[in-house]
Design a protein around this motif. Structure first.
Motif, PDB file in Angstrom:
ATOM      1  N   VAL A  14      -0.935  18.904 -17.167  1.00  0.00           N
ATOM      2  CA  VAL A  14      -0.930  19.956 -18.186  1.00  0.00           C
ATOM      3  C   VAL A  14      -1.911  19.543 -19.266  1.00  0.00           C
ATOM      4  O   VAL A  14      -1.664  18.573 -20.008  1.00  0.00           O
ATOM      5  CB  VAL A  14       0.472  20.158 -18.783  1.00  0.00           C
ATOM      6  N   GLU A  15      -3.025  20.226 -19.329  1.00  0.00           N
ATOM      7  CA  GLU A  15      -4.116  19.817 -20.216  1.00  0.00           C
ATOM      8  C   GLU A  15      -4.996  21.028 -20.482  1.00  0.00           C
ATOM      9  O   GLU A  15      -5.290  21.790 -19.569  1.00  0.00           O
ATOM     10  CB  GLU A  15      -4.903  18.683 -19.521  1.00  0.00           C
ATOM     11  N   ASP A  16      -5.398  21.208 -21.741  1.00  0.00           N
ATOM     12  CA  ASP A  16      -6.209  22.383 -22.053  1.00  0.00           C
ATOM     13  C   ASP A  16      -7.703  22.097 -22.066  1.00  0.00           C
ATOM     14  O   ASP A  16      -8.505  23.021 -22.190  1.00  0.00           O
ATOM     15  CB  ASP A  16      -5.774  22.992 -23.395  1.00  0.00           C
ATOM     16  N   GLU A  17      -8.097  20.820 -21.938  1.00  0.00           N
ATOM     17  CA  GLU A  17      -9.524  20.505 -21.895  1.00  0.00           C
ATOM     18  C   GLU A  17     -10.002  20.532 -20.442  1.00  0.00           C
ATOM     19  O   GLU A  17      -9.584  19.706 -19.639  1.00  0.00           O
ATOM     20  CB  GLU A  17      -9.793  19.134 -22.492  1.00  0.00           C
ATOM     21  N   ALA A  18     -10.895  21.502 -20.151  1.00  0.00           N
ATOM     22  CA  ALA A  18     -11.331  21.713 -18.767  1.00  0.00           C
ATOM     23  C   ALA A  18     -11.952  20.459 -18.151  1.00  0.00           C
ATOM     24  O   ALA A  18     -11.673  20.117 -16.998  1.00  0.00           O
ATOM     25  CB  ALA A  18     -12.321  22.879 -18.711  1.00  0.00           C
ATOM     26  N   LEU A  58       1.395  15.243 -19.273  1.00  0.00           N
ATOM     27  CA  LEU A  58       1.517  16.314 -20.261  1.00  0.00           C
ATOM     28  C   LEU A  58       0.733  16.003 -21.527  1.00  0.00           C
ATOM     29  O   LEU A  58       1.060  15.051 -22.244  1.00  0.00           O
ATOM     30  CB  LEU A  58       3.017  16.489 -20.592  1.00  0.00           C
ATOM     31  N   ASP A  59      -0.285  16.802 -21.787  1.00  0.00           N
ATOM     32  CA  ASP A  59      -1.033  16.657 -23.039  1.00  0.00           C
ATOM     33  C   ASP A  59      -0.125  17.099 -24.182  1.00  0.00           C
ATOM     34  O   ASP A  59       0.643  18.053 -24.053  1.00  0.00           O
ATOM     35  CB  ASP A  59      -2.294  17.527 -22.977  1.00  0.00           C
ATOM     36  N   TRP A  60      -0.205  16.379 -25.271  1.00  0.00           N
ATOM     37  CA  TRP A  60       0.692  16.662 -26.396  1.00  0.00           C
ATOM     38  C   TRP A  60       0.230  17.865 -27.204  1.00  0.00           C
ATOM     39  O   TRP A  60       1.013  18.663 -27.674  1.00  0.00           O
ATOM     40  CB  TRP A  60       0.773  15.416 -27.293  1.00  0.00           C
ATOM     41  N   MET A  61      -1.119  17.965 -27.383  1.00  0.00           N
ATOM     42  CA  MET A  61      -1.673  19.047 -28.193  1.00  0.00           C
ATOM     43  C   MET A  61      -2.122  20.164 -27.268  1.00  0.00           C
ATOM     44  O   MET A  61      -3.181  20.086 -26.660  1.00  0.00           O
ATOM     45  CB  MET A  61      -2.868  18.544 -29.012  1.00  0.00           C
ATOM     46  N   LEU A  62      -1.294  21.195 -27.153  1.00  0.00           N
ATOM     47  CA  LEU A  62      -1.577  22.303 -26.247  1.00  0.00           C
ATOM     48  C   LEU A  62      -1.500  23.616 -27.002  1.00  0.00           C
ATOM     49  O   LEU A  62      -0.717  23.739 -27.944  1.00  0.00           O
ATOM     50  CB  LEU A  62      -0.524  22.359 -25.135  1.00  0.00           C
ATOM     51  N   VAL A 110      -2.717   6.699 -24.370  1.00  0.00           N
ATOM     52  CA  VAL A 110      -3.503   7.155 -25.500  1.00  0.00           C
ATOM     53  C   VAL A 110      -4.911   7.483 -25.018  1.00  0.00           C
ATOM     54  O   VAL A 110      -5.517   6.715 -24.276  1.00  0.00           O
ATOM     55  CB  VAL A 110      -3.554   6.061 -26.587  1.00  0.00           C
ATOM     56  N   LYS A 111      -5.406   8.667 -25.425  1.00  0.00           N
ATOM     57  CA  LYS A 111      -6.781   9.074 -25.098  1.00  0.00           C
ATOM     58  C   LYS A 111      -7.755   8.317 -25.983  1.00  0.00           C
ATOM     59  O   LYS A 111      -7.479   8.175 -27.174  1.00  0.00           O
ATOM     60  CB  LYS A 111      -6.963  10.577 -25.353  1.00  0.00           C
ATOM     61  N   PRO A 112      -8.903   7.864 -25.504  1.00  0.00           N
ATOM     62  CA  PRO A 112      -9.311   7.916 -24.102  1.00  0.00           C
ATOM     63  C   PRO A 112      -8.631   6.794 -23.307  1.00  0.00           C
ATOM     64  O   PRO A 112      -8.459   5.700 -23.816  1.00  0.00           O
ATOM     65  CB  PRO A 112     -10.823   7.680 -24.184  1.00  0.00           C
TER      66      PRO A 112
END
Ligand code: CA
Length: 239
Positions: A14-18, A58-62, A110-112
């Protein structure tokens, strides 16, 4: 010939960055995962309802519905309550990581992040969540754990546990009265090959205590100052 292999672990990303989705799909498929994807929280909830994944990244910021809300809703639904969730957070969002673990996530990166680290953590989550081969029941005082049904009750009342809390309680039930340090609990519950901050143990202990707190019954987990934790009700008047 294209064959549908069903024994691959199924991960929902689940991630909004393509770009990140493309990278994750490529690397996870190469590592033997079957990958589903969702680009916002609502889509994630629809996906898990359609098909229960083995593990969720799961990405936190969606957009629309946050990772926090996805996590919370998955934990509330019976079919997804025990699916391991690994959250992706940005550097410096320490507060979000703790909130994530408190909401029911099992781990975070943690990203990256490096792909080998993510894969190692997903595999560790999968190992932990695989149905226990052992059968039978473990009991201590008024706590009962049915290993084959993966059910816990306290005084006959159902106790709802996430996968990490389940493993933690199982370890305590296998060793009642023994005091374990955070490091020992990390090794027993998370496995020796994974690095988890010791205070993560405290988060899961807190969740376990909360879950076991049914019908005003006593906290069965004793905190031993400077030593760790134990499942122990022996020094209390347990009337
Ligand atoms: Ca994002």
């Amino acid at each position: 010939m294209v064959t549908e292999t069903t024994d691959k672990p199924r991960v929902l990303v689940v991630e909004d960055e393509a770009d990140l989705i493309t990278m994750l799909r490529y690397n996870l498929e190469r590592e033997g995962f079957a990958v589903d994807e969702a680009t916002d929280g609502d889509e994630a909830l629809r996906r898990v309802a359609e098909r229960t994944p083995d593990v969720v990244v799961l990405d936190w910021m969606l957009p629309v519905t946050s990772g926090l809300e996805v996590c919370r809703q998955m934990r509330r639904r019976e079919d997804t309550a025990e699916v391991p969730i690994l959250i992706l957070t940005a550097r410096g969002e320490e507060h979000d990581r703790v909130r994530g673990l408190n909401t029911g996530a099992d781990d975070y990166v943690v990203k990256p992040f490096s792909t080998p680290e993510l894969v190692a953590r997903l595999n560790a989550l999968l190992r932990r969540s695989q149905p226990a081969r052992d059968k039978g029941a473990l009991t201590y005082d008024d706590i009962e754990m049915d290993l084959s049904a993966h059910r816990v009750t306290r005084g006959g009342q159902p106790v709802h546990l996430g996968p990490t809390e389940f493993r933690m309680l199982r370890f305590f039930l296998q060793n009642p009265g023994c005091v374990f340090s955070r490091e020992e609990l990390l090794k027993a519950v998370w496995g020796p090959d994974i690095f988890v901050e010791p205070r993560t143990v405290d988060v899961h202990i807190r969740r376990l205590r909360k879950a076991l707190n049914v019908a005003d019954r006593r906290d069965p987990i004793r905190t031993v100052r400077a030593a760790g934790y134990a499942l122990d009700t022996s020094d209390t008047a347990y009337a």
